[in-house]
Motif scaffolding. Structure first.
Motif, PDB file in Angstrom:
ATOM      1  N   PRO A  73       0.836  -1.211   0.000  1.00  0.00           N
ATOM      2  CA  PRO A  73       0.000   0.000   0.000  1.00  0.00           C
ATOM      3  C   PRO A  73       0.874   1.266   0.000  1.00  0.00           C
ATOM      4  CG  PRO A  73      -0.023  -1.035   2.166  1.00  0.00           C
ATOM      5  CD  PRO A  73       0.817  -1.922   1.287  1.00  0.00           C
ATOM      6  N   ILE A  74       0.344   2.360  -0.538  1.00  0.00           N
ATOM      7  CA  ILE A  74       1.088   3.628  -0.531  1.00  0.00           C
ATOM      8  C   ILE A  74       0.419   4.580   0.447  1.00  0.00           C
ATOM      9  CG2 ILE A  74       1.865   5.599  -1.921  1.00  0.00           C
ATOM     10  CD1 ILE A  74       1.868   3.777  -4.344  1.00  0.00           C
ATOM     11  N   ARG A  75       1.123   4.875   1.508  1.00  0.00           N
ATOM     12  CA  ARG A  75       0.550   5.782   2.498  1.00  0.00           C
ATOM     13  C   ARG A  75       1.387   7.060   2.621  1.00  0.00           C
ATOM     14  NH1 ARG A  75      -3.299   2.592   4.086  1.00  0.00           N
ATOM     15  NH2 ARG A  75      -2.932   0.452   4.729  1.00  0.00           N
ATOM     16  N   ILE A  76       2.278   7.277   1.644  1.00  0.00           N
ATOM     17  CA  ILE A  76       3.099   8.499   1.658  1.00  0.00           C
ATOM     18  C   ILE A  76       2.605   9.433   0.558  1.00  0.00           C
ATOM     19  CG2 ILE A  76       5.401   9.434   1.211  1.00  0.00           C
ATOM     20  CD1 ILE A  76       6.619   7.033   2.425  1.00  0.00           C
ATOM     21  N   ASN A  77       2.357  10.673   0.923  1.00  0.00           N
ATOM     22  CA  ASN A  77       1.939  11.665  -0.069  1.00  0.00           C
ATOM     23  C   ASN A  77       2.782  12.932   0.033  1.00  0.00           C
ATOM     24  OD1 ASN A  77      -0.307  10.539  -1.552  1.00  0.00           O
ATOM     25  ND2 ASN A  77      -1.299  10.436   0.440  1.00  0.00           N
ATOM     26  N   SER A  78       4.011  12.763   0.409  1.00  0.00           N
ATOM     27  CA  SER A  78       4.899  13.920   0.570  1.00  0.00           C
ATOM     28  C   SER A  78       5.832  14.022  -0.633  1.00  0.00           C
ATOM     29  CB  SER A  78       5.711  13.759   1.852  1.00  0.00           C
ATOM     30  OG  SER A  78       6.372  12.518   1.813  1.00  0.00           O
ATOM     31  N   PRO A  79       6.453  15.198  -0.844  1.00  0.00           N
ATOM     32  CA  PRO A  79       7.386  15.341  -1.965  1.00  0.00           C
ATOM     33  C   PRO A  79       8.542  14.351  -1.869  1.00  0.00           C
ATOM     34  CG  PRO A  79       6.865  17.474  -1.022  1.00  0.00           C
ATOM     35  CD  PRO A  79       6.268  16.447  -0.110  1.00  0.00           C
ATOM     36  N   VAL A  80       9.085  13.991  -3.015  1.00  0.00           N
ATOM     37  CA  VAL A  80      10.238  13.077  -3.056  1.00  0.00           C
ATOM     38  C   VAL A  80      11.493  13.885  -2.688  1.00  0.00           C
ATOM     39  CG1 VAL A  80      11.706  11.743  -4.609  1.00  0.00           C
ATOM     40  CG2 VAL A  80       9.209  11.512  -4.726  1.00  0.00           C
ATOM     41  N   THR A  81      12.118  13.526  -1.605  1.00  0.00           N
ATOM     42  CA  THR A  81      13.282  14.296  -1.137  1.00  0.00           C
ATOM     43  C   THR A  81      14.617  13.691  -1.573  1.00  0.00           C
ATOM     44  OG1 THR A  81      13.239  13.085   0.944  1.00  0.00           O
ATOM     45  CG2 THR A  81      12.062  15.190   0.888  1.00  0.00           C
ATOM     46  N   GLU A  82      14.663  12.369  -1.736  1.00  0.00           N
ATOM     47  CA  GLU A  82      15.924  11.723  -2.149  1.00  0.00           C
ATOM     48  C   GLU A  82      15.638  10.813  -3.342  1.00  0.00           C
ATOM     49  OE1 GLU A  82      17.594   9.868   1.316  1.00  0.00           O
ATOM     50  OE2 GLU A  82      18.149  11.794   2.193  1.00  0.00           O
ATOM     51  N   ILE A  97      16.991  27.608  -7.956  1.00  0.00           N
ATOM     52  CA  ILE A  97      16.585  26.809  -6.797  1.00  0.00           C
ATOM     53  C   ILE A  97      17.482  25.565  -6.700  1.00  0.00           C
ATOM     54  CG2 ILE A  97      14.150  27.507  -6.607  1.00  0.00           C
ATOM     55  CD1 ILE A  97      13.405  25.107  -8.319  1.00  0.00           C
ATOM     56  N   PRO A  98      17.628  24.988  -5.500  1.00  0.00           N
ATOM     57  CA  PRO A  98      18.535  23.834  -5.344  1.00  0.00           C
ATOM     58  C   PRO A  98      17.911  22.541  -5.883  1.00  0.00           C
ATOM     59  CG  PRO A  98      17.550  24.407  -3.247  1.00  0.00           C
ATOM     60  CD  PRO A  98      17.005  25.387  -4.229  1.00  0.00           C
ATOM     61  N   ILE A  99      17.861  22.393  -7.199  1.00  0.00           N
ATOM     62  CA  ILE A  99      17.154  21.249  -7.789  1.00  0.00           C
ATOM     63  C   ILE A  99      17.840  19.911  -7.506  1.00  0.00           C
ATOM     64  CG2 ILE A  99      15.876  22.387  -9.639  1.00  0.00           C
ATOM     65  CD1 ILE A  99      18.183  21.712 -11.515  1.00  0.00           C
ATOM     66  N   THR A 100      19.143  19.935  -7.207  1.00  0.00           N
ATOM     67  CA  THR A 100      19.837  18.660  -6.971  1.00  0.00           C
ATOM     68  C   THR A 100      19.849  18.276  -5.486  1.00  0.00           C
ATOM     69  OG1 THR A 100      21.930  19.845  -6.843  1.00  0.00           O
ATOM     70  CG2 THR A 100      21.355  18.908  -8.973  1.00  0.00           C
ATOM     71  N   ALA A 101      19.147  19.034  -4.655  1.00  0.00           N
ATOM     72  CA  ALA A 101      19.118  18.715  -3.222  1.00  0.00           C
ATOM     73  C   ALA A 101      18.564  17.305  -3.008  1.00  0.00           C
ATOM     74  CB  ALA A 101      18.253  19.734  -2.491  1.00  0.00           C
ATOM     75  N   GLY A 102      19.236  16.541  -2.177  1.00  0.00           N
ATOM     76  CA  GLY A 102      18.800  15.185  -1.852  1.00  0.00           C
ATOM     77  C   GLY A 102      19.220  14.134  -2.865  1.00  0.00           C
ATOM     78  N   VAL A 103      19.914  14.559  -3.944  1.00  0.00           N
ATOM     79  CA  VAL A 103      20.333  13.589  -4.966  1.00  0.00           C
ATOM     80  C   VAL A 103      21.640  12.943  -4.521  1.00  0.00           C
ATOM     81  CG1 VAL A 103      21.050  13.320  -7.378  1.00  0.00           C
ATOM     82  CG2 VAL A 103      19.175  14.867  -6.798  1.00  0.00           C
ATOM     83  N   LYS A 104      21.593  11.649  -4.291  1.00  0.00           N
ATOM     84  CA  LYS A 104      22.762  10.942  -3.753  1.00  0.00           C
ATOM     85  C   LYS A 104      23.696  10.495  -4.872  1.00  0.00           C
ATOM     86  CE  LYS A 104      20.901   9.606   0.610  1.00  0.00           C
ATOM     87  NZ  LYS A 104      20.327   8.557   1.413  1.00  0.00           N
ATOM     88  N   PRO A 105      24.942  10.156  -4.539  1.00  0.00           N
ATOM     89  CA  PRO A 105      25.920   9.817  -5.581  1.00  0.00           C
ATOM     90  C   PRO A 105      25.602   8.550  -6.378  1.00  0.00           C
ATOM     91  CG  PRO A 105      27.004  10.237  -3.480  1.00  0.00           C
ATOM     92  CD  PRO A 105      25.547  10.206  -3.200  1.00  0.00           C
ATOM     93  N   ASP A 106      24.631   7.751  -5.930  1.00  0.00           N
ATOM     94  CA  ASP A 106      24.276   6.569  -6.723  1.00  0.00           C
ATOM     95  C   ASP A 106      22.986   6.806  -7.527  1.00  0.00           C
ATOM     96  OD1 ASP A 106      22.565   6.701  -4.612  1.00  0.00           O
ATOM     97  OD2 ASP A 106      22.588   4.546  -4.165  1.00  0.00           O
ATOM     98  N   ALA A 107      22.558   8.068  -7.593  1.00  0.00           N
ATOM     99  CA  ALA A 107      21.307   8.378  -8.303  1.00  0.00           C
ATOM    100  C   ALA A 107      21.560   8.559  -9.798  1.00  0.00           C
ATOM    101  CB  ALA A 107      20.690   9.642  -7.719  1.00  0.00           C
ATOM    102  N   THR A 108      20.453   8.621 -10.536  1.00  0.00           N
ATOM    103  CA  THR A 108      20.503   8.876 -11.984  1.00  0.00           C
ATOM    104  C   THR A 108      19.901  10.245 -12.239  1.00  0.00           C
ATOM    105  OG1 THR A 108      20.284   6.522 -12.460  1.00  0.00           O
ATOM    106  CG2 THR A 108      19.623   8.047 -14.203  1.00  0.00           C
TER     107      THR A 108
END
Ligand code: SF4
Ligand code: SF4
Length: 330
Positions: A73-82, A97-108
């Motif tokens: 089930p999906i019970r999260i309705n908050s913005p994607v932070t990471e 704006i800080p568009i890359t905030a929360g983007v980790k080094p293994d992200a695409t």
């Protein structure tokens, strides 16, 4: 229905995507299509919503997509932070704006740009990860489609686990009913985005830090807004920067054709043009001469192109011109 498993998940069991864009580029619709492809076509459970202001065009828009297993089930309705995948529809947003905030080094990261992945990494100051670049505006211009389908193509290629044909079906489902005539062009735009991406992977080499996600708070809220809803920021001022409102096109000024009639000046909503008083060599009288426009203030509405009687302003692709060189610095 295609079956495939989600390759990466966070601690809550979600693969998460964040699209950063401006109003008018179609990131909201793109988010819906990507979510629908995962749910209807791949059998995942998923959700999508977007966050944007009251203006229709030009202001920042974020769209969030979550995929998880069918039985979760999906019970999260908050913005994607990471996000596992960040889609950047307008590269100039990075200056605002800080568009890359929360983007980790293994992200695409998938970015609409004419830069190669190496330069895009430097520009975004990414700690590491996989970077896909695609010149979505140029492709959209060539195929006469909106750039969001081109970005969906590039994002599908970057995700790998959502089938290409499934994504095309989701595009057909969305555009096929309302814009049947345009569907073929949209699918061509998708294919071009899918096939024309460039990719490079970067190790975390310590050159750029990971920026933690922090919610951007406006200066004014319900606790401190001026009484009466007074807008305290000047709409037109030297501090205004409208560059992120442009959607890939600019008016290009040709001084040799200009008859200095002033039509562009009276039409432009943002006072971009610079007229100076000089002596006319033919009449010996003083007259106002158009010296061009400052692109810091230009939002790319192209009204000036429409009104110019002698084609001294032409509609051009921004990526094909070094506009800094012809920008008048105040
Ligand atoms: S409308 Fe055209 S001709 Fe008239 S001042 Fe502007 S650029 Fe020059
Ligand atoms: S496109 Fe032309 S009219 Fe529109 S903001 Fe830019 S200079 Fe002004």
């Amino acid at each position: 229905m295609q079956k495939s498993s989600i390759p990466k998940k966070n601690q809550f069991g979600f693969y998460e995507i964040r699209l950063e864009s401006i109003g008018g580029l179609g990131a909201n619709v793109a988010g819906k299509i990507i979510a629908e492809a995962g749910v209807v076509g791949m059998g995942f459970n998923g959700s999508n919503f977007a966050s944007y202001g009251s203006e229709k065009k030009g202001t920042p828009v974020s769209s969030f997509i979550r995929y998880c297993d069918e039985d979760q089930p999906i019970r999260i309705n908050s913005p994607v932070t990471e996000p596992h995948l960040l889609g950047v529809f307008h590269e100039n947003l990075a200056a605002r704006i800080p568009i890359t905030a929360g983007v980790k080094p293994d992200a695409t990261v998938v970015i609409n740009t004419d830069k190669d992945p190496q330069k895009a990494r430097e520009y975004l100051r990414l700690a590491g990860g996989k970077i896909f670049t695609v010149d979505a505006i140029k492709i959209a211009y060539e195929e006469k489609v909106r750039m969001n389908v081109v970005m969906i193509g590039a994002i599908t290629r970057a995700m790998e686990f959502v089938d290409k044909e499934v994504m095309k079906e989701a595009i057909s489902e969305t555009f096929g009913k309302k814009y049947q005539k345009q569907l073929e062009a949209n699918l061509r735009g998708f294919e071009a985005g899918y096939s024309q991406v460039e990719v490079m992977e970067f190790d975390e080499d310590g050159r750029f830090p990971v920026i933690s996600f922090k919610e951007v708070q406006g200066d004014w809220g319900y606790e401190n807004a001026p009484i009466g809803g007074v807008i305290v920021e000047a709409g037109s001022s030297i501090l205004k920067n409208n560059q992120t409102s442009r959607q890939g096109k600019i008016p290009l000024f040709h001084l040799d054709r200009c008859i200095h009639c002033g039509m562009c000046e009276t039409t432009c909503p943002d006072y971009c043009f610079s007229f100076v008083e000089k002596e006319d060599s033919k009449t010996g009288k003083n007259q106002m001469f158009n010296e061009g426009l400052d692109y810091q203030f230009c939002k790319g509405c192209l009204r000036c192109v429409d009104v110019c009687p002698v084609e001294a302003l032409t509609e051009e692709l921004e990526a094909e011109h070094e506009i800094d060189k012809i920008t008048i610095k105040l």
